[in-house]
Design a protein around this motif. Structure first.
Motif, PDB file in Angstrom:
ATOM      1  N   PHE A   4      58.778  36.760  44.533  1.00  0.00           N
ATOM      2  CA  PHE A   4      59.448  37.693  43.629  1.00  0.00           C
ATOM      3  C   PHE A   4      60.942  37.384  43.596  1.00  0.00           C
ATOM      4  O   PHE A   4      61.525  36.953  44.589  1.00  0.00           O
ATOM      5  N   LEU A   5      61.544  37.623  42.446  1.00  0.00           N
ATOM      6  CA  LEU A   5      62.983  37.465  42.275  1.00  0.00           C
ATOM      7  C   LEU A   5      63.467  38.583  41.377  1.00  0.00           C
ATOM      8  O   LEU A   5      63.166  38.602  40.178  1.00  0.00           O
ATOM      9  N   ASN A   6      64.166  39.540  41.966  1.00  0.00           N
ATOM     10  CA  ASN A   6      64.606  40.734  41.245  1.00  0.00           C
ATOM     11  C   ASN A   6      63.406  41.389  40.558  1.00  0.00           C
ATOM     12  O   ASN A   6      62.433  41.702  41.228  1.00  0.00           O
ATOM     13  N   GLU A   7      63.429  41.546  39.247  1.00  0.00           N
ATOM     14  CA  GLU A   7      62.319  42.224  38.556  1.00  0.00           C
ATOM     15  C   GLU A   7      61.228  41.270  38.108  1.00  0.00           C
ATOM     16  O   GLU A   7      60.348  41.637  37.318  1.00  0.00           O
ATOM     17  N   TYR A  63      37.841  42.410  48.101  1.00  0.00           N
ATOM     18  CA  TYR A  63      37.028  41.502  47.298  1.00  0.00           C
ATOM     19  C   TYR A  63      36.393  40.451  48.203  1.00  0.00           C
ATOM     20  O   TYR A  63      36.783  40.287  49.366  1.00  0.00           O
ATOM     21  N   ARG A  64      35.419  39.735  47.674  1.00  0.00           N
ATOM     22  CA  ARG A  64      34.742  38.657  48.381  1.00  0.00           C
ATOM     23  C   ARG A  64      35.082  37.316  47.749  1.00  0.00           C
ATOM     24  O   ARG A  64      35.425  37.248  46.574  1.00  0.00           O
ATOM     25  N   GLY A  65      34.915  36.242  48.535  1.00  0.00           N
ATOM     26  CA  GLY A  65      35.061  34.902  47.997  1.00  0.00           C
ATOM     27  C   GLY A  65      36.394  34.277  48.312  1.00  0.00           C
ATOM     28  O   GLY A  65      37.039  34.601  49.312  1.00  0.00           O
ATOM     29  N   ASN A  66      36.830  33.380  47.428  1.00  0.00           N
ATOM     30  CA  ASN A  66      38.094  32.687  47.621  1.00  0.00           C
ATOM     31  C   ASN A  66      39.268  33.654  47.550  1.00  0.00           C
ATOM     32  O   ASN A  66      39.240  34.645  46.820  1.00  0.00           O
ATOM     33  N   ALA A  67      40.323  33.322  48.287  1.00  0.00           N
ATOM     34  CA  ALA A  67      41.486  34.208  48.357  1.00  0.00           C
ATOM     35  C   ALA A  67      42.226  34.258  47.031  1.00  0.00           C
ATOM     36  O   ALA A  67      42.372  33.254  46.333  1.00  0.00           O
ATOM     37  N   TYR A  68      42.701  35.455  46.668  1.00  0.00           N
ATOM     38  CA  TYR A  68      43.572  35.622  45.499  1.00  0.00           C
ATOM     39  C   TYR A  68      45.017  35.252  45.841  1.00  0.00           C
ATOM     40  O   TYR A  68      45.841  35.076  44.964  1.00  0.00           O
ATOM     41  N   TYR A  69      45.353  35.180  47.125  1.00  0.00           N
ATOM     42  CA  TYR A  69      46.720  34.958  47.589  1.00  0.00           C
ATOM     43  C   TYR A  69      47.671  35.990  46.976  1.00  0.00           C
ATOM     44  O   TYR A  69      48.692  35.671  46.377  1.00  0.00           O
ATOM     45  N   GLU A  70      47.284  37.244  47.156  1.00  0.00           N
ATOM     46  CA  GLU A  70      48.072  38.349  46.631  1.00  0.00           C
ATOM     47  C   GLU A  70      49.402  38.457  47.384  1.00  0.00           C
ATOM     48  O   GLU A  70      49.520  38.041  48.530  1.00  0.00           O
ATOM     49  N   GLU A  71      50.401  39.014  46.702  1.00  0.00           N
ATOM     50  CA  GLU A  71      51.725  39.197  47.297  1.00  0.00           C
ATOM     51  C   GLU A  71      52.201  40.612  47.037  1.00  0.00           C
ATOM     52  O   GLU A  71      51.942  41.188  45.973  1.00  0.00           O
ATOM     53  N   TYR A  72      52.925  41.184  48.017  1.00  0.00           N
ATOM     54  CA  TYR A  72      53.438  42.546  47.901  1.00  0.00           C
ATOM     55  C   TYR A  72      54.933  42.507  47.614  1.00  0.00           C
ATOM     56  O   TYR A  72      55.698  41.833  48.311  1.00  0.00           O
ATOM     57  N   SER A  73      55.344  43.214  46.576  1.00  0.00           N
ATOM     58  CA  SER A  73      56.736  43.150  46.126  1.00  0.00           C
ATOM     59  C   SER A  73      57.655  44.128  46.838  1.00  0.00           C
ATOM     60  O   SER A  73      58.876  44.045  46.701  1.00  0.00           O
ATOM     61  N   GLY A  74      57.100  45.053  47.597  1.00  0.00           N
ATOM     62  CA  GLY A  74      57.870  46.167  48.152  1.00  0.00           C
ATOM     63  C   GLY A  74      57.530  47.456  47.450  1.00  0.00           C
ATOM     64  O   GLY A  74      57.773  48.546  47.975  1.00  0.00           O
ATOM     65  N   GLU A  75      56.966  47.341  46.244  1.00  0.00           N
ATOM     66  CA  GLU A  75      56.568  48.519  45.475  1.00  0.00           C
ATOM     67  C   GLU A  75      55.119  48.440  45.007  1.00  0.00           C
ATOM     68  O   GLU A  75      54.469  49.467  44.802  1.00  0.00           O
ATOM     69  N   ALA A  76      54.603  47.243  44.795  1.00  0.00           N
ATOM     70  CA  ALA A  76      53.244  47.088  44.276  1.00  0.00           C
ATOM     71  C   ALA A  76      52.655  45.774  44.785  1.00  0.00           C
ATOM     72  O   ALA A  76      53.381  44.850  45.161  1.00  0.00           O
TER      73      ALA A  76
END
Length: 470
Positions: free
Chosen positions: A361-364, A294-307
């Motif tokens: 993330f914390l457990n589920e 994507y373009r623009g400001n960051a979403y600050y996405e995070e990876y859980s280990g699965e998604a």
């Protein structure tokens, strides 16, 4: 004052110096010596970029890129490095079973001030952080360019878990800097960094790289290398996580754009010229799998280990959707119109990436922090009030977590440092005194944290920011 403290921002920020003095000594609870290290010191070679080799080891994120925490946990406890006012540093260990923090030193009456102490780190000219394995401890030194000082190579040291038997595992070439955060297996250390090359007077090329260091031999190789292409001003690379099949990486590319005397217009052009791309680099050397672009400001996405989870913000800043991208690359909206959910506080504060963001993330659960109020307090300071939500990854159900600390006109969610099964190590208390910020750690059960029950078991700390705050 900044509105947020983000794990991702830590990847972009320099290390914040902690002004401090120390008190108390720890003489017991120091971890026992681990396995005797083997191999020889190795010099990193300028290997050509290549795909990730086939790796059968299990990898995990072994050191957080959070410059506030700057630590790493194994099953026994949490290792961290604190910087002293003289530019040197010390290793500390928080023992989970004993619920006690000690200097990584077993010498009685030691002042922890020079190389005779096993906790001492000569960090002058480096950013440093630990990587804890089950049988050994690594310390990563990333070179800082200082005026009037000759360059020093970034390096990795290896030692027993009690800080003894220390030696240099790998010394990289001059011109390589390393980022905070690391992935590891029992055999390899994975680090993200930059290779800086001078191509003539005033001409510097930065090549972001992913490095693998063999923990047995110290041999260093490149798993991945990229660089700004024609039409691009700069490119950065970040290690964002590990899946069962590869490393999750992110590039941020700033394309060339026109500038003018209108600063606001230039900011908008820069945002539009910034491309964020998250992808998986397979262990087997296969092609990259793009997860998000994507373009623009960051979403600050995070990876859980699965998604991969991220917040998709509305253009009018009235709300956002919590989305995830699974292993197959399919996008799913977990929570649509976040602001409209009953558990979410109603606010006039815009839903932007600076005000609502994924914490971790914390457990589920996905943890989302939310700035819901900004106003001036009685002293005329801008007061910021944050809360936190736990979002069930399976159902999308949202629960507010009201545990918080208040410091420097900011109410913020509790900082989670590490998890040990059903226990969390957290910053149970934060505050300021005489303009000096302080933090006090404690353990709390996961069920208490999720239920907002402040049943902390405070850690007996060896280090405090000031003797007056002990």
């Amino acid at each position: 004052m900044p509105k947020r403290a983000l794990l991702f921002c830590a990847l972009l920020a320099a290390c914040a110096a902690l002004l401090c003095a120390c008190s108390s000594q720890g003489t017991n609870s120091v971890p026992q010596s681990g396995a005797e290290p083997g191999g020889q010191t190795a010099q990193a070679s300028a290997a050509p970029a290549r795909g990730a080799q086939a790796l059968s080891d299990h990898y995990w994120i072994a050191a957080s890129p959070d410059v506030i925490t700057r630590g790493s946990a194994n099953s026994a406890g949490f290792y961290q490095i604190i910087m002293q006012s003289n530019g040197r540093s010390n290793l500390l260990f928080t023992d989970h079973a004993a619920e006690k923090q000690v200097y990584l030193c077993s010498t009685p009456s030691c002042e922890h001030s020079d190389a005779s102490c096993s906790s001492f780190i000569d960090s002058a000219g480096y950013y440093v952080f630990p990587v804890a394995l089950e049988d050994k401890l690594l310390v990563v030194y990333s070179y800082i360019s200082l005026p009037d000082e000759a360059p020093k190579p970034s390096k990795v040291e290896m030692m027993d878990l009690n800080g003894t038997n220390r030696r240099t595992l790998c010394e990289l070439e001059n011109g390589i800097t390393l980022q905070d955060g690391a992935a590891a297996s029992e055999k390899s250390l994975i680090l993200c960094g930059n290779r800086v090359q001078e191509n003539g007077p005033g001409q510097v090329q930065v090549q972001p790289c992913l490095f693998e260091i063999d923990i047995e031999t110290g041999a260093c190789s490149e798993l991945y290398r990229t660089a700004a292409a024609e039409g691009e001003q700069q490119k950065s690379l970040f290690l964002r996580g590990v899946s069962d099949t590869g490393f999750i990486l992110k590039t941020i590319t700033t394309e060339e754009y026109e500038t003018s005397e209108d600063m606001q217009a230039d900011i908008e052009r820069m945002e539009n010229a910034t491309v964020h791309r998250v992808f998986e680099l397979p262990f087997d050397g296969g092609p990259e799998h793009e997860l998000l672009c994507y373009r623009g400001n960051a979403y600050y996405e995070e990876y859980s280990g699965e998604a991969l989870y991220y917040l998709d913000y509305r253009e009018d800043e009235s709300s956002c959707d919590l989305c995830c991208v699974g292993p197959g690359g399919a996008k799913e909206i977990l929570v649509e119109d976040f602001a409209a959910q009953p558990a979410v506080r109603k606010t006039t504060v815009p839903f932007t990436s600076g005000n609502v963001f994924i914490y971790g993330f914390l457990n589920e659960y996905v943890l989302v922090n939310h700035l819901y109020s900004e106003q001036y307090d009685d002293a005329g300071n801008m007061e910021l009030l944050y809360t936190q939500y736990a979002v069930n990854q399976n159902t999308g159900e949202i629960t507010e977590i009201t545990l918080s600390n208040y410091s420097m006109a900011t109410q913020k969610a509790i900082n989670i440092i590490a998890q040990f099964g059903d226990d969390l190590l957290v910053d149970a208390k934060e505050g300021s005194e005489n303009d000096l910020a302080y933090r006090r750690t404690g353990f709390i059960r996961v069920e208490d944290y999720l239920a907002s029950n402040p049943n902390y078991r405070m850690v007996a700390q060896a280090y405090v920011e000031s003797a007056q705050l002990a």
